[in-house]
Structures are given as structure tokens and as C-alpha cells.
Enzyme design. Structure first.
Site, short mmCIF file in Angstrom:
data_model
loop_
_atom_site.label_atom_id
_atom_site.label_comp_id
_atom_site.label_asym_id
_atom_site.label_seq_id
_atom_site.Cartn_x
_atom_site.Cartn_y
_atom_site.Cartn_z
N LYS A 16 0.83 -1.21 0.00
CA LYS A 16 0.00 0.00 0.00
C LYS A 16 0.87 1.26 0.00
O LYS A 16 0.58 2.21 -0.73
CB LYS A 16 -0.94 0.00 1.22
N ARG A 91 -9.65 0.38 9.94
CA ARG A 91 -9.24 -1.01 10.15
C ARG A 91 -10.27 -1.80 10.94
O ARG A 91 -10.06 -2.99 11.19
CB ARG A 91 -7.93 -1.02 10.93
N ARG A 130 11.75 -7.34 5.28
CA ARG A 130 11.71 -5.88 5.11
C ARG A 130 12.70 -5.20 6.06
O ARG A 130 12.85 -5.59 7.21
CB ARG A 130 10.29 -5.38 5.41
N ARG A 163 11.62 -3.34 11.59
CA ARG A 163 10.59 -2.79 12.47
C ARG A 163 10.27 -3.80 13.57
O ARG A 163 10.26 -5.00 13.31
CB ARG A 163 9.30 -2.54 11.65
N ARG A 174 -0.36 -9.93 13.42
CA ARG A 174 -0.96 -8.87 12.60
C ARG A 174 -1.88 -9.47 11.54
O ARG A 174 -2.91 -8.87 11.20
CB ARG A 174 0.13 -8.01 11.96
P1 AMP Z 1 0.83 -0.12 9.71
O1 AMP Z 1 2.08 0.68 9.49
O2 AMP Z 1 -0.35 0.41 8.96
O3 AMP Z 1 1.05 -1.60 9.49
O4 AMP Z 1 0.44 0.06 11.26
C1 AMP Z 1 1.31 -0.35 12.30
C2 AMP Z 1 0.54 -0.55 13.58
O5 AMP Z 1 -0.07 0.69 13.98
C3 AMP Z 1 -0.62 -1.54 13.51
O6 AMP Z 1 -0.19 -2.88 13.69
C4 AMP Z 1 -1.49 -1.05 14.68
O7 AMP Z 1 -0.98 -1.43 15.93
C5 AMP Z 1 -1.35 0.46 14.57
N1 AMP Z 1 -2.39 1.05 13.68
C6 AMP Z 1 -2.20 1.70 12.49
N2 AMP Z 1 -3.36 2.10 11.96
C7 AMP Z 1 -4.33 1.69 12.83
C8 AMP Z 1 -5.76 1.78 12.84
N3 AMP Z 1 -6.44 2.37 11.85
N4 AMP Z 1 -6.43 1.24 13.90
C9 AMP Z 1 -5.76 0.66 14.91
N5 AMP Z 1 -4.43 0.51 14.96
C10 AMP Z 1 -3.71 1.03 13.93
#
Ligand code: AMP
Length: 224
Positions: A16, A91, A130, A163, A174
Site C-alpha cells: 500500500k 481497520r 523488510r 521494524r 498482525r
Molecule cells: P501499519 O504501518 O499500517 O502496518 O500500522 C502499524 C501498527 O499501527 C498496527 O499494527 C497497529 O498497531 C497500529 N495502527 C495503524 N493504523 C491503525 C488503525 N487504523 N487502527 C488501529 N491501529 C492502527
């Protein structure tokens, strides 16, 4: 079509962020990634960051009320008035409903939800290899897109790290969270008639071409 309000949807590691980079320069839209916003808060040690970190490190979702407030504030900023690219939000069903309400108060709506489809085994392969640079978050992959020098960012010379949430057990978590809490939104948006599917296993340039074609079709449909 006056504004382009896009959601990039799909599992972690679907690409994405990569597609968002390309779409941003195609359409000059602000990119709103809740994961990036949370990581910036963690780095700065804000109260939100301190609250969010424990959930993020485990691979859990940060509670809806924290996320909805953060996203609502960002979407209300001037640069998002002509459109936006959302990544990582919504989400959960509660977040999607909150977003719909906020947009309808502003007499706006989502133009399209682009589901970038990638199977779990490919997600695991991508995320476990990654590496990101500590300075600006530039992405690499140890096998598919390695840096010229081990553990050093080609673009800014900073150190490359994994990360915390790209550790194998957290990746598994996840994915479970994605299937349980986020994937139901596929039906939610399909019922609204705004879901568009893209094969995310194709090379990034092909995925990009497909998305551009979808957007062109949407614009034509709107004009007729
Ligand atoms: P991402 O970089 O989008 O994979 O987000 C990393 C982490 O941030 C996720 O595993 C969640 O813990 C948190 N996070 C990001 N966006 C959201 C969301 N919309 N709702 C809840 N947690 C989020």
C-alpha cells in the site's frame, strides 16, 4: 470528478505504501497513513505515542477512540479538502462508520476502496525480509530489493533496521488481526459498491497501472 478520496486497503505488506507514493505524485494528493502517524508519535514520545506503542509492539490494533480522533483531525486539515489517500485506516467497522459519518457531515464520500490482494504466505515473505531506514523510513527487502551496502540506506546513508512489528511472531499476530477485524470491511465497502480489487502479487508497476486504469474508469463513469 471533483475530488478523489481513496482508501488503500489490504493486509500488512500488500504494498500500500509503495502504491501510495506513486499515486501521490500522479494526483497530488496528501497521503494519510495512520501507522506512520503513530510511529511519529512514538518517536516524539507524545502521550498518544506512549499509549499506542504497547499495542503496536504486540501487533494489536490501537483502540478505536484514539485512532478515530487522530484521523478525524488530519482529514479536517486544508490539504485534504480536495482529496486524500488513506492507508491503514479504517481497520475496524467502528472506524469505517466513524469515517462515513465525518465525511457525510462535510458532504463528502469515499470515491473508491482499492483492495490490494496478497495471500498470507507472500505477506510473511515480504515482511520478514523488510528493512527500513531509521531516518526517513525508506523501505528495502533483503532478497528482492537489497540496499547497495548491507544495512545502509541508499537514499540517505542512515542505518537500516527491522521494524519491531516485523518480527515473525508479530507478523503472524498482525495477520490474525487483519483477518478478524479488518477484512470484514471488504463486505462493508462492497455493499456500498465502491470496492475495487487489485492483484497485489503482480510487480509494483503493474499494480500501479491497474489502479490508474480503475481510477480512469471511475472518472469516466462519473462524467456520463
Ligand atoms: P501499519 O504501518 O499500517 O502496518 O500500522 C502499524 C501498527 O499501527 C498496527 O499494527 C497497529 O498497531 C497500529 N495502527 C495503524 N493504523 C491503525 C488503525 N487504523 N487502527 C488501529 N491501529 C492502527
Amino acid at each position: 470528478m471533483s475530488e478523489l478520496n481513496l482508501i488503500l486497503f489490504g493486509p500488512p505488506g500488500a504494498g500500500k505504501g509503495t502504491q501510495a507514493d506513486r499515486l501521490r505524485s500522479d494526483f497530488q494528493l496528501p497521503y494519510i497513513a495512520t501507522g506512520d502517524m503513530l510511529r511519529a508519535n512514538v518517536k516524539e514520545g507524545t502521550e498518544l505515542g506512549q499509549q499506542a506503542k504497547q499495542y503496536m509492539d504486540r501487533g494489536d490494533l490501537v483502540p478505536d477512540e484514539l485512532i478515530v480522533a487522530m484521523a478525524a483531525e488530519r482529514l479536517g486539515e486544508d490539504d485534504a479538502l480536495d482529496g486524500f489517500i488513506l492507508d491503514g485506516f479504517p481497520r475496524t467497522t467502528e472506524q469505517a462508520e466513524a469515517l462515513d459519518k465525518q465525511l457525510s457531515r462535510m458532504s463528502r464520500r469515499i470515491t473508491a476502496v482499492l483492495l490490494i490482494d496478497v495471500p498470507d504466505r507472500e505477506v510473511i515473505r515480504r515482511l520478514s525480509g523488510r528493512r527500513v531506514c531509521v531516518k526517513a523510513g525508506h523501505n528495502y527487502h533483503v532478497d528482492f530489493d537489497p540496499p547497495k551496502h548491507d544495512d545502509v540506506c541508499d537514499q540517505d546513508g542512515s542505518r537500516l533496521v527491522q521494524r519491531d512489528d516485523d518480527q515473525p511472531e508479530v507478523i503472524e499476530k498482525r495477520l490474525v488481526v487483519y483477518h478478524d477485524q479488518t477484512e470484514p470491511l471488504v463486505d462493508y465497502y462492497d455493499q456500498q459498491g465502491i470496492l475495487r480489487r487489485v492483484d497485489g502479487t503482480r510487480p509494483p508497476a503493474e499494480v500501479h497501472d491497474h489502479i490508474r486504469a480503475l481510477i480512469a474508469t471511475l472518472r469516466l463513469e462519473e462524467d456520463v
